[in-house]
Design a protein around this motif. Structure first.
Motif, PDB file in Angstrom:
ATOM      1  N   ALA A   1       0.897  -1.264  -0.089  1.00 52.34           N
ATOM      2  CA  ALA A   1      -0.050   0.028   0.095  1.00 52.34           C
ATOM      3  C   ALA A   1       0.858   1.137  -0.033  1.00 52.34           C
ATOM      4  N   GLU A   2       1.922   1.013   0.746  1.00 50.79           N
ATOM      5  CA  GLU A   2       2.956   2.351   0.673  1.00 50.79           C
ATOM      6  C   GLU A   2       3.505   2.571  -0.724  1.00 50.79           C
ATOM      7  N   GLN A   3       3.881   1.509  -1.348  1.00 49.47           N
ATOM      8  CA  GLN A   3       4.452   1.470  -2.542  1.00 49.47           C
ATOM      9  C   GLN A   3       3.659   2.145  -3.671  1.00 49.47           C
ATOM     10  N   MET A   4       2.377   1.740  -3.365  1.00 46.52           N
ATOM     11  CA  MET A   4       1.406   2.201  -4.300  1.00 46.52           C
ATOM     12  C   MET A   4       0.531   3.715  -4.067  1.00 46.52           C
ATOM     13  N   GLY A   5       1.215   4.323  -2.962  1.00 48.38           N
ATOM     14  CA  GLY A   5       0.650   5.387  -2.713  1.00 48.38           C
ATOM     15  C   GLY A   5      -0.372   5.405  -2.186  1.00 48.38           C
ATOM     16  N   LEU A   6      -0.906   4.441  -1.557  1.00 46.32           N
ATOM     17  CA  LEU A   6      -2.320   4.459  -0.971  1.00 46.32           C
ATOM     18  C   LEU A   6      -2.406   4.474   0.551  1.00 46.32           C
TER      19      LEU A   6
END
Length: 175
Positions: A121-126
């Motif tokens: 989720a962090e990598q996806m900017g979520l």
């Protein structure tokens, strides 16, 4: 005509569908995306019909985002199970991690698994989005289910493979 055939619902013809769509298009209870858009209602009903949904279930469970039909993760999970596949979830609250595994009915020896976790989720900017802050495990669960279903059994989704949240994740972020 046999009794079994008499019990099956008759599919409405195009003129009946147009009449129905024109009648409900003005309804205040209709989702905003379909208001005053009878053609979109007919398309949603057609997609829903292929998925085994009633006309009203179609307009409530199939959303239109950026011109694409989308479905809730619950509907996607239901379609996977309705197709005869097994859907399993493994959740780890401490690590904020969810793994979805789908075991296809026609190939039980080769299950598909997808994990969605906090790092993803962090990598996806979520991770800073409102829903992820308020209910991270729920959001990760839905994402694991939809990603796994798209990979394991796209034919069960009838082309309605993304959720509204996933489509909105592609929206430009405010600066």
């Amino acid at each position: 005509m046999t009794q079994a055939l008499a019990l099956q619902p008759r599919q409405a013809g195009l003129s009946e569908q147009i009449q129905y769509a024109n009648a409900v298009a003005r309804a205040g209870l209709l989702p905003q995306a379909y208001r005053n858009k009878p053609a979109d209602i007919i398309v949603a009903m057609g997609l829903g019909q292929s998925m085994g949904l009633s006309p009203m279930e179609s307009v409530y469970r199939i959303n239109v985002i950026q011109g694409k039909p989308t479905a809730s993760a619950e509907l996607i999970a239901a379609q996977v199970r309705k197709a005869g596949h097994k859907l399993r979830l493994k959740k780890d609250e401490a690590r904020q991690s969810v793994t979805c595994t789908i075991i296809r009915a026609d190939d039980p020896e080769a299950p598909f698994s997808v994990t969605r976790d906090r790092r993803w989720a962090e990598q996806m900017g979520l991770i800073n989005k409102d829903n992820y802050r308020k209910q991270p495990m729920t959001m990760l669960t839905w994402r694991a289910i939809t990603a796994c279903a798209r990979e394991a059994c796209p034919e069960a989704l009838y082309g309605v493979a993304y959720t509204p949240d996933e489509m909105h994740d592609m929206d430009p972020q405010p600066v």
